[in-house]
Design a protein around this motif. Structure first.
Motif, short mmCIF file in Angstrom:
data_model
loop_
_atom_site.label_atom_id
_atom_site.label_comp_id
_atom_site.label_asym_id
_atom_site.label_seq_id
_atom_site.Cartn_x
_atom_site.Cartn_y
_atom_site.Cartn_z
N ARG A 17 39.39 35.58 25.93
CA ARG A 17 40.33 36.94 26.30
C ARG A 17 39.39 38.18 26.16
O ARG A 17 39.57 38.92 27.11
CB ARG A 17 41.32 36.87 25.63
CG ARG A 17 42.55 37.93 25.77
CD ARG A 17 43.14 37.78 27.42
NE ARG A 17 44.05 38.63 27.72
CZ ARG A 17 45.32 38.53 27.62
NH1 ARG A 17 45.98 37.75 27.31
NH2 ARG A 17 46.04 39.70 28.10
N LEU A 18 38.82 38.40 25.03
CA LEU A 18 38.37 39.59 24.76
C LEU A 18 37.09 39.74 25.87
O LEU A 18 36.99 40.95 26.40
CB LEU A 18 37.76 39.52 23.14
CG LEU A 18 38.83 39.81 22.36
CD1 LEU A 18 38.15 39.58 20.84
CD2 LEU A 18 39.60 41.25 22.43
N ARG A 19 36.27 38.70 26.09
CA ARG A 19 35.16 38.58 26.87
C ARG A 19 35.51 38.92 28.35
O ARG A 19 35.08 39.75 29.25
CB ARG A 19 34.20 37.38 27.04
CG ARG A 19 33.21 37.36 27.68
CD ARG A 19 32.19 38.43 27.03
NE ARG A 19 30.94 38.24 27.91
CZ ARG A 19 30.06 39.29 28.33
NH1 ARG A 19 30.60 40.50 27.94
NH2 ARG A 19 28.97 39.11 28.98
N ASP A 20 36.58 38.38 28.96
CA ASP A 20 37.28 38.47 30.03
C ASP A 20 37.50 39.82 30.27
O ASP A 20 37.25 40.74 31.42
CB ASP A 20 38.52 37.55 30.30
CG ASP A 20 38.05 36.34 30.55
OD1 ASP A 20 36.84 35.99 30.54
OD2 ASP A 20 38.95 35.28 30.58
N GLN B 94 49.71 36.80 18.27
CA GLN B 94 48.43 35.96 17.97
C GLN B 94 47.40 37.07 18.12
O GLN B 94 47.43 37.70 19.18
CB GLN B 94 48.32 34.74 18.82
CG GLN B 94 49.16 33.53 18.36
CD GLN B 94 48.97 32.52 19.42
OE1 GLN B 94 48.46 32.58 20.39
NE2 GLN B 94 49.58 31.36 18.98
N PRO B 95 46.08 36.92 17.54
CA PRO B 95 45.12 37.90 17.91
C PRO B 95 44.51 37.39 19.20
O PRO B 95 44.45 36.09 19.57
CB PRO B 95 44.01 37.61 16.72
CG PRO B 95 44.35 36.21 15.88
CD PRO B 95 45.85 36.40 16.25
#
Length: 83
Positions: A38-41, A32-33
């Motif tokens: 999650r990217l911001r974390d 899964q992408p």
């Protein structure tokens, strides 16, 4: 975590069997992408680590708090009066 176990010779199957998850769930999750959260974390983690390091390195004032820490700023605001 599972990837680090795989690197030490333990397969995905045994690592997922213990908590009762399927091996296919691992691979489905891995494909899964990453979510926006999650990217911001991941973007914020270096800043969070820096703030923690600076806080730990701050001189300690009498009473146990770092010298730059103002306890009044940390306390919750007073409840509004009803009168």
């Amino acid at each position: 975590m599972i990837d680090s176990l795989k690197g030490s010779g333990l397969g995905v199957g045994p690592a997922y069997r213990v908590p009762g998850w399927s091996e296919s769930a691992y691979y489905a999750r891995k494909e899964q992408p990453k979510s926006a959260r999650r990217l911001r974390d991941e973007q914020l983690m270096p800043l969070i680590q820096q703030v923690h390091a600076e806080y730990r390195a701050a001189p300690v004032a009498p009473g146990g708090s770092p010298a730059h820490c103002d306890a009044r700023a940390l306390s919750s605001p007073a409840a509004p009066s009803s009168g």
